[in-house]
Design an enzyme around this catalytic site. Sequence first.
Site, short mmCIF file in Angstrom:
data_model
loop_
_atom_site.label_atom_id
_atom_site.label_comp_id
_atom_site.label_asym_id
_atom_site.label_seq_id
_atom_site.Cartn_x
_atom_site.Cartn_y
_atom_site.Cartn_z
N PHE A 1 -30.42 13.08 -0.91
CA PHE A 1 -30.55 13.57 -2.28
C PHE A 1 -31.82 13.06 -2.94
CE2 PHE A 1 -26.01 13.52 -1.24
CZ PHE A 1 -25.69 14.87 -1.48
N TYR B 1 -14.67 5.73 -12.89
CA TYR B 1 -14.35 4.74 -11.86
C TYR B 1 -14.91 3.36 -12.25
CZ TYR B 1 -15.05 2.05 -7.56
OH TYR B 1 -15.09 1.03 -6.63
N ARG C 1 -30.46 1.14 -1.79
CA ARG C 1 -29.16 0.53 -2.07
C ARG C 1 -29.04 -0.77 -1.28
NH1 ARG C 1 -29.59 3.62 -5.41
NH2 ARG C 1 -28.28 5.35 -6.07
N ASP D 1 0.86 -1.19 0.00
CA ASP D 1 0.00 0.00 0.00
C ASP D 1 0.89 1.24 0.00
OD1 ASP D 1 -1.97 2.08 0.86
OD2 ASP D 1 -3.25 0.34 1.17
N HIS E 1 -19.89 7.74 1.75
CA HIS E 1 -20.77 6.62 2.07
C HIS E 1 -21.81 7.00 3.12
CE1 HIS E 1 -17.49 3.81 0.32
NE2 HIS E 1 -18.27 4.32 -0.60
N PHE F 1 -7.12 -5.20 -3.68
CA PHE F 1 -8.06 -4.15 -3.26
C PHE F 1 -7.60 -2.76 -3.66
CE2 PHE F 1 -8.41 -7.51 0.02
CZ PHE F 1 -9.76 -7.72 0.03
N PHE G 1 -21.52 -4.34 -3.75
CA PHE G 1 -22.50 -3.27 -3.72
C PHE G 1 -22.03 -2.30 -2.62
CE2 PHE G 1 -25.74 -4.14 -6.98
CZ PHE G 1 -25.05 -5.15 -7.61
N1 LIG Z 1 -16.14 0.68 -0.03
C1 LIG Z 1 -17.05 0.24 -0.90
O1 LIG Z 1 -18.27 0.32 -0.64
C2 LIG Z 1 -16.62 -0.39 -2.21
C3 LIG Z 1 -17.61 -0.79 -3.12
C4 LIG Z 1 -17.23 -1.39 -4.31
C5 LIG Z 1 -15.87 -1.63 -4.59
N2 LIG Z 1 -14.93 -1.20 -3.68
C6 LIG Z 1 -13.51 -1.43 -4.00
O2 LIG Z 1 -12.89 -2.03 -2.86
C7 LIG Z 1 -11.51 -1.65 -2.81
C8 LIG Z 1 -11.17 -1.12 -1.43
O3 LIG Z 1 -11.99 0.01 -1.15
P1 LIG Z 1 -11.90 0.79 0.23
O4 LIG Z 1 -13.25 1.33 0.51
O5 LIG Z 1 -11.22 -0.05 1.23
O6 LIG Z 1 -10.96 2.04 -0.20
P2 LIG Z 1 -9.68 2.63 0.54
O7 LIG Z 1 -9.38 3.91 -0.17
O8 LIG Z 1 -9.90 2.66 2.01
O9 LIG Z 1 -8.56 1.56 0.21
C9 LIG Z 1 -7.82 1.55 -0.98
C10 LIG Z 1 -6.36 1.37 -0.61
O10 LIG Z 1 -5.57 1.34 -1.82
C11 LIG Z 1 -4.38 2.09 -1.58
N3 LIG Z 1 -3.83 2.57 -2.86
C12 LIG Z 1 -4.36 3.48 -3.70
N4 LIG Z 1 -3.54 3.69 -4.74
C13 LIG Z 1 -2.46 2.87 -4.54
C14 LIG Z 1 -1.26 2.62 -5.26
N5 LIG Z 1 -0.98 3.27 -6.42
N6 LIG Z 1 -0.38 1.72 -4.78
C15 LIG Z 1 -0.64 1.06 -3.62
N7 LIG Z 1 -1.75 1.26 -2.88
C16 LIG Z 1 -2.65 2.16 -3.34
C17 LIG Z 1 -4.83 3.24 -0.69
O11 LIG Z 1 -3.77 3.87 0.02
C18 LIG Z 1 -5.82 2.54 0.24
O12 LIG Z 1 -5.19 2.04 1.40
C19 LIG Z 1 -11.30 -0.64 -3.93
O13 LIG Z 1 -10.75 -1.33 -5.04
C20 LIG Z 1 -12.71 -0.17 -4.25
O14 LIG Z 1 -12.83 0.26 -5.58
C21 LIG Z 1 -15.28 -0.59 -2.50
#
Ligand SMILES: NC(=O)c1ccc[n+]([C@@H]2O[C@H](COP(=O)([O-])OP(=O)(O)OC[C@H]3O[C@@H](n4cnc5c(N)ncnc54)[C@H](O)[C@@H]3O)[C@@H](O)[C@H]2O)c1
Length: 317
Positions: A206, A139, A219, A31, A189, A71, A167
């Site tokens: 909204f 995205y 949702r 990360d 969120h 992730f 979701f």
């Molecule tokens: N939270 C949700 O409801 C949700 C829904 C659908 C999909 N997702 C997907 O789940 C995953 C995790 O989401 P989250 O909510 O934990 O987000 P988050 O932002 O908390 O976690 C993402 C992590 O990726 C790291 N990161 C970003 N760019 C990076 C890079 N270039 N190199 C290394 N690390 C990097 C960030 O520092 C962070 O720790 C994401 O891929 C997101 O698209 C989340």
Amino acid sequence: MRVLVTGGAGYIGGTAAAILLERGFDVTVLDDCSTGHLEAVDSRATFINGSILDNATVAKALQGVEAVLHFSAKSLVGESVTKPEIYWNTNVNGARILLDEMRTAGIKKIVFSSTAATYGEPKEIPITENSETKPTNPYGASKLAVDYMLTSEAIAHEIAAISLRYFNVAGALKSSSGWLAERHDPETHLIPNILRASDTAPLKVFGSDWPTQDGTCIRDYIHVVDLIEAHILALGAATAGSHQIINLGSGGGYSVREVITATEKVLGRQVPAEFVERRAGDPAVLIADITKAESILGWKPSQNIEDMVRDTWDSFQ
Ligand SMILES: NC(=O)c1ccc[n+]([C@@H]2O[C@H](COP(=O)([O-])OP(=O)(O)OC[C@H]3O[C@@H](n4cnc5c(N)ncnc54)[C@H](O)[C@@H]3O)[C@@H](O)[C@H]2O)c1
């Protein structure tokens, strides 16, 4: 078995690392802490503080690894519209570099965080994995591009790949080192925003005229611990030469009003809220069909909306 958790300083990746370690897996976290938090990285994990966009860093992170939970990503819909280049770079090039380095290292199993945003505005509810994919923002498009990448590479290079289309992920985990919870900035969120609403900064809802029972958007919410359980099952279910796409939600939905009511029950007080104009691009209803997750992973969600609200609230204390 050692698993690489990319994005393991983030909300979902940090929770995954903690649960994997509890279950006896060895974990490496990669990360760059760009949206994650150093203190969310489990101290029992091997931590590589660097970017997925750097081949040498990714190669180092893959040492001794048998499978990858991917992730790390940028995931703010609004930012993806104003700065799409960040999304194509981090999400698509990041996955490209990861797959290249996995091939070099001979690692053939990956579970990828895809999203309901790949479907866009659905024509049918519930949304199945065969529903049309027509993302309405960069995205969702960047995540869909990675899904396509995985399908072709699974066939060409005997990769065992599963994309899990989440979701709305919510809730928190109390791990041995404290609460792991959502700490996005900005926080887009609903549940953390309801819990932070105050008389001076009421929750903005909204639209109150959507074609739903109570006029607010619906949702599908899934507890982060249930979500990680599905990832662990996916590690076992992924088969060489095949890329499966599987929705993860509860299979039911809650309107914004219902989430507010659940929160009021947990807090024992009213939540200050005001209705504002609809947001452009918000679909009225998003609900996952989770039959495939049940049949392929043998998975069912176990926690409800009140559990998600309560855990998030407890994590704030
Ligand atoms: N939270 C949700 O409801 C949700 C829904 C659908 C999909 N997702 C997907 O789940 C995953 C995790 O989401 P989250 O909510 O934990 O987000 P988050 O932002 O908390 O976690 C993402 C992590 O990726 C790291 N990161 C970003 N760019 C990076 C890079 N270039 N190199 C290394 N690390 C990097 C960030 O520092 C962070 O720790 C994401 O891929 C997101 O698209 C989340």
